[in-house]
Write an enzyme that holds these catalytic residues in place. Structure first.
Site, short mmCIF file in Angstrom:
data_model
loop_
_atom_site.label_atom_id
_atom_site.label_comp_id
_atom_site.label_asym_id
_atom_site.label_seq_id
_atom_site.Cartn_x
_atom_site.Cartn_y
_atom_site.Cartn_z
N TYR A 53 82.31 47.93 57.10
CA TYR A 53 80.75 48.66 56.36
C TYR A 53 80.54 47.25 55.28
CZ TYR A 53 80.86 52.55 59.49
OH TYR A 53 81.08 53.57 60.19
N GLY A 223 64.76 64.77 62.95
CA GLY A 223 65.12 64.69 61.07
C GLY A 223 63.25 65.22 60.58
N GLY A 224 62.44 65.65 61.58
CA GLY A 224 61.14 65.39 60.98
C GLY A 224 60.34 64.63 61.26
#
Length: 331
Positions: A53, A223-224
């Protein structure tokens, strides 16, 4: 914060997992520290990262940010169940040098030392295989892991992105050696992607692994995303997996039905997606990767959300799972 045991271990972990993938590439060090302080203050104790990462030339940067946060003291390290991963190539991009990736004993040894240095700690609670290595024998992998456990550098081993038969193969090999084997599996699992229910989750349950779902919002799709598209313009919050899915008329209709359903119940789409995962058998807790403290606050609210039987049934109608195996494979 609610806690549960991580698989067949004695570890007590929070039912929300703090993912740190955005720390470094998206969120700077100071804001990352603020998010971690807020998560710990709210009772989140399982922090997940990986040696790669930071990505590109900044591989390892995310682990370094966790290390600088631990270094601030206040028992931060002692309170956190720390999980990181091994597999990805840590050499410079484009450097074709062997033994810098995957799960050979040599790379596992190199990788754990690198992670310990960047994290500023002398042990890792959960050391996870980021992907399956199809070339390294399991006896070699477990021999390397057993040495690290004996040295006190790691406590447990887990997997990520494994197939069900990979989990079985790994733990049967461990059993033959009297090794402890895998204790957790990180897998792609959410309302819109339920294939893990066919074999991965049953295998994890059979072998006593905790299940840690990643991408609980399916790249923002849960998530909308349609609401955001409508309220803020076509480009707001719509990219990657979400943008591709919304180009498909059937999937767009499915997501619209989902958003209409949660609106009817007066709850937020992202909260429902996280809350649903917490109702699933075998799930320890979903990984959330907040870029801001506001996103963390939203995830924390979801943990407290109780979904009604009516809502759960309606979710199954919109996003039907594959059903139990082996019946799911029948014509």
């Amino acid at each position: 914060m609610e806690y549960t045991q991580l698989g067949r271990t004695g570890l007590k972990v929070s039912r929300l997992v703090l993912g740190t993938m955005n720390f470094g590439p998206v969120t700077d060090e100071a804001d990352s520290h603020t998010i971690m302080d807020a998560a710990l203050g709210a009772g989140v104790n399982l922090f997940d990262t990986a040696n790669v990462y930071g990505w590109g030339e900044n591989k390892g940067r995310t682990e370094e940010i966790l290390g600088s946060w631990f270094a601030q003291g206040g028992d931060r390290r002692e309170k956190v169940v720390l999980a990181t991963k091994v597999y990805g190539n840590m050499a410079g991009d484009g450097v074709p040098w062997p033994n810098q990736d995957k799960l050979s004993a040599l790379n596992i040894r190199r990788a754990v030392e690198g992670s310990l240095k960047r994290l500023g700690t002398d042990y890792i609670d959960l050391y996870q295989f980021h992907h399956i290595d199809r070339t390294t024998p399991w006896d070699e992998i477990w021999q390397a892991v057993d040495v690290l456990i004996q040295q006190g550098k790691i406590l447990y081993a887990g997997s990520s992105n494994f197939a069900g038969w990979n989990i079985a193969q790994a733990n049967e090999a461990a059993r033959r050696r009297s090794s402890y084997g895998l204790v957790s599996e990180q897998c792609l699992y959410n309302l819109a992607e339920r294939r893990a229910e066919m074999e991965v989750i049953p295998a994890a349950q059979a072998y006593g692994l905790g299940v840690i779902p990643w991408s609980p919002l399916h790249g923002g799709l849960l998530g909308g995303v349609i609401r955001k598209e409508r309220e803020g313009g076509a480009k707001r919050g719509v990219s990657g997996r979400s943008a591709d899915a919304l180009k498909n008329a059937k999937q767009r209709e499915q997501i619209q039905a989902y958003e209409d359903l949660v609106d009817k119940h007066g709850v937020q789409p992202g909260d429902v997606a996280l809350g649903w995962l917490l109702t699933r058998p075998g799930v320890t807790g979903p990984i959330v990767g907040p870029r801001t403290t506001e996103q963390l606050d939203s995830a924390l609210r979801a943990v407290e959300l109780e979904l009604s039987d009516e809502l759960l049934a309606s979710l199954d109608e919109i996003f039907p799972g594959p059903g139990p195996s082996p019946e799911a494979f029948a014509w």
